[in-house]
Design an enzyme around this catalytic site. Structure first.
Site, mmCIF file in Angstrom:
data_model
loop_
_atom_site.group_PDB
_atom_site.id
_atom_site.type_symbol
_atom_site.label_atom_id
_atom_site.label_comp_id
_atom_site.label_asym_id
_atom_site.label_seq_id
_atom_site.Cartn_x
_atom_site.Cartn_y
_atom_site.Cartn_z
ATOM 1 N N GLU A 125 -4.370 22.360 -29.832
ATOM 2 C CA GLU A 125 -5.405 21.649 -29.084
ATOM 3 C C GLU A 125 -6.486 22.594 -28.543
ATOM 4 O OE1 GLU A 125 -5.744 18.522 -28.878
ATOM 5 O OE2 GLU A 125 -6.984 18.055 -27.130
ATOM 6 N N ASP A 126 -6.070 23.730 -27.997
ATOM 7 C CA ASP A 126 -7.008 24.552 -27.225
ATOM 8 C C ASP A 126 -7.414 25.881 -27.852
ATOM 9 O OD1 ASP A 126 -6.949 22.625 -25.296
ATOM 10 O OD2 ASP A 126 -5.384 23.588 -24.111
#
Ligand code: MN
Length: 727
Positions: A81-82
């Site tokens: 996700e990051d």
């Protein structure tokens, strides 16, 4: 003190080794290094390097007893996700299982919760669980959330509230459903801290003040139990704790009490080796303390759906203060604390027999798994509770719950029958699909409609999976045919009228029309036309009856009078709900006001609440009196009355004043059990001026039963007054 990455990592490794001595430390280390590098330069709101978060979350997984793959996946859970990390990279380095776990956690993170409707919450919870094909996904997500909640104090106030609400409404209930009491409590308490900081601190500061007294109380009673167990020759452990903040908070607010009125602040627990010992302990406890009637619950013979097992009893300790005692075996205790997560430990042979036997909802899965080893079991463990349901989103983000295999047709009809009837096309996740496309969990479904649509096709009935959609489609065809029938029947009728020498326009007189409809036992002329159209009524016969009616009225020349009579209101339609009759209200929600607790026999009045149906009050109720006094003609007060008694029981609240305190609870319990009246709640408070007051809720059939209970209570020595509350 600054964060020590190496120390935290070592702690994680050691924790994991406790349950899994053969853990692949090289692989765990690689996951840590990979995550650390990927998150390099990212900081958390508190200023620590981002990697502190996945390490702490992985530590929670390890504490729950989850396996190596879970810990590895948890270390990596925010990388897709990051950071620049990809599924393929993770799969290459750590295997498909870990990559799948990380990807699934990422997907759940993207599910945004939007609405606060209760049903919506339930669907969202179910959807999250169903989306996680491997239950470890949910457990990792819960560990992630728990750590985020523990470190929420640096977030903005809006963020705190948003996350706390989501935790309270989604994650704590999931933890509860999975039987993880310990996590559930922590999530609830942390959420409460941000949702109602004042209420939270009020409880903690008052508890602190009372702590010396509470501690003495706990110590004394605990020692009595320990001594009794020893003299009875039962091996066991006695613990005691203050209940968690949110459970005290709920008690105060749902029962409208001050903290000082919440008597059972402490909970005792006796943990023993065997089930027979649980019952032996129960006997000893009931001999040692006076049990409170109706509070005994045996969740050993009947476990809760989330696998919880224990015996609960509430007894009265020194100074007349009631407290709960939970009795269970060590194994039950472990399951109660860690729920579904307890499996992994049991499977590793740490704590004895195969605990999964008790997990009713995965039993069928296990039967197919008996030959396979622990690794396979972990791999195959899926949540199959919702296997027959699928959860999809509307474009606005509302969750719609449909049967498995549901199609865009089911979706459209579940929103509204008009949407279904006018549907011309459907898109799933932005792509155009056919009407028989099977929807998957998490799909975003969008349907296009057109007012010029010709309506559903016959084969939709076969395609639709939900009975709701099928019946709505069938209804459409029935109604559609009705329109055809009306169109066919109307000219036949009008022709017949002219033959009989009457103009169809006589029916334009509304009063006359009413009389005719009543005579024909139909609600509209369309019914008549439809019936003529499909041949259910002969037009000549209908016209003859209209003619009779017409000539009878005009012959007597009392048309006006007769019509007036016919126009009088029909008998009032009444339905009984929960033993209450409400005029002209169909299927409304009925609840009984807590302030005055009406029972059959009491004169009552109803109040139309905003969105919660009709609340029933006694006409003596102070709230009703003051409302009427203030607003005069408040239209929301309506008249209601009791239907015939169906034997239901109703709650009534009483207060009993007594000159002294000693034995009051026992005397009340005895008096009410002699009156065969069940107590649903009972608490006693000492009054500052001397004497005491007991608050009792009982279940009775009617006022007669209640009066006899009140009379018995009034006979108790030292009782000065018995009254119903709310007046
Ligand atoms: Mn995270």
């Amino acid at each position: 003190m600054s964060w020590q990455p190496e120390e935290s990592y070592a702690e994680l490794e050691n924790k994991l080794k406790e349950y899994y001595p053969r853990v692949d430390t090289k692989r765990l280390r690689e996951a840590f290094d990979f995550a650390r590098k990927a998150h390099e330069g990212q900081l958390r709101k508190d200023g620590t390097p981002f990697i502190t978060h996945p390490v702490a979350a992985a530590m929670i997984c390890a504490e729950m007893g989850l396996d190596e793959d879970s810990a590895v996946a948890c270390l990596l859970h925010d990388t897709i996700e990051d950071t620049d990390a990809t599924y393929e990279q993770i799969e290459h380095l750590f295997g498909t299982q870990v990559a799948d776990l990380v990807e699934a956690v990422t997907k759940l993170t993207r599910v945004v919760y939007t609405s606060k409707e209760e049903e919506q919450m339930e669907n969202l919870r179910k959807m999250l669980m169903a989306m996680a094909k491997d239950i470890r996904v949910i457990l990792i997500k819960i560990a992630d959330r728990l750590h985020n909640m523990r470190t929420m104090n640096y977030q903005s106030e809006d963020k705190q509230r948003e996350k706390a609400l989501e935790t309270m409404e989604i994650y704590a209930p999931i933890a509860h459903r999975l039987g993880m009491q310990r996590v559930k409590w922590e999530l609830e308490d942390l959420s409460l801290l941000y949702l109602d900081p004042i209420g939270y601190r009020e409880i903690t500061s008052q508890l602190e003040k009372r702590m010396p007294v509470l501690e003495r109380f706990m110590e004394v009673n605990k020692q009595r139990m320990i001594d009794r167990l020893a003299s009875a020759g039962i091996k066991g452990e006695v613990t005691c704790r203050i209940k968690h903040i949110y459970s005290i908070y709920r008690k105060m607010y749902s029962q409208n009490k001050e903290l000082s009125e919440v008597l059972d602040l402490c909970a005792f627990r006796v943990i023993v080796d065997t089930i027979p010992d649980c019952y032996n302990v129960l006997g000893q406890i009931h001999d040692l303390f006076k049990p409170l009637p109706g509070k005994f619950k045996d969740y050993i013979s009947t476990p809760k759906p989330n696998m919880y097992q224990s015996i609960h009893t509430t007894v009265i300790g020194s100074e007349g203060i009631p407290f709960e005692v939970q009795i269970r075996t060590y194994e039950m205790h472990h399951t109660a604390e860690y729920g579904v997560a307890a499996h992994w430990k049991y499977k590793q042979g740490i704590s004895g027999p195969a605990g999964e036997e008790k997990f009713a909802w995965i039993r069928s899965l296990l039967e197919a798994q008996q030959e396979s080893d622990a690794q396979d079991f972990v791999h195959e463990l899926k949540i199959d509770m919702f296997a027959d349901e699928v959860f999809v989103f509307t474009p606005k983000g509302d969750v719609i719950n449909l049967p498995a295999g549901a199609t865009p047709i089911d979706f459209a009809y579940s929103i509204h029958s008009e949407i279904g009837n006018h549907m011309t096309g459907a898109k799933v996740n932005g792509r155009i699909v056919t009407f028989d496309h099977a929807l998957q969990n998490g799909d975003v479904v969008e349907v296009s409609t057109s007012s010029s649509s010709k309506g559903p096709a016959r084969d939709w009935i076969a395609i639709a999976k939900s009975s709701q959609a099928r019946s709505k489609i069938k209804q459409w065809f029935k109604r559609e045919k009705r329109d055809e029938n009306i169109a066919r029947g109307k000219p036949v009728f009008e022709n017949e009228m002219r033959h009989a020498g009457m103009s169809p326009a006589v029916l334009n007189d509304a009063d006359f029309l009413q009389g005719v409809l009543k005579k024909l036992a139909v609600t509209s002329m369309d019914d008549v036309y439809a019936a003529i159209g499909y041949g259910g009524m002969a037009a000549s016969r209908v016209v003859r009856r209209i003619h009779d009616e017409y000539s009878r009225l005009s012959k007597a020349d009392k048309l006006e009078k007769q019509v007036e009579k016919l126009g009088q209101p029909q008998a009032v339609k009444e339905h009984s709900i929960n033993g209450i009759l409400v005029e002209n209200l169909d299927n409304c929600l009925i609840k009984f006001a807590r302030c005055c607790t009406p029972v059959p026999g009491d004169p009552v009045v109803g109040y139309i609440t905003k969105g919660f149906g009709v609340s029933i009050h006694r006409t003596e109720c102070l709230n009703y009196r003051s409302s009427i006094a203030k607003d005069g003609e408040d239209m929301r007060w309506i008249s209601v009355r009791w239907a015939g008694t169906g034997g239901e029981l109703y709650q009534a609240s009483l207060s009993v004043n007594a000159v002294q305190h000693k034995n009051l609870i026992m005397d009340i319990a005895t008096a009410l059990s002699a009156a065969k009246v069940k107590i649903t709640s009972l608490s006693v408070r000492e009054l500052t001026g001397g004497g005491s007051v007991a608050f009792i809720t009982v279940e009775v059939k009617d006022t007669a039963e209640l009066t006899s209970a009140i009379n018995r209570l009034a006979l108790i020595k030292g009782v000065t007054e018995v009254r119903r509350t709310g007046t």
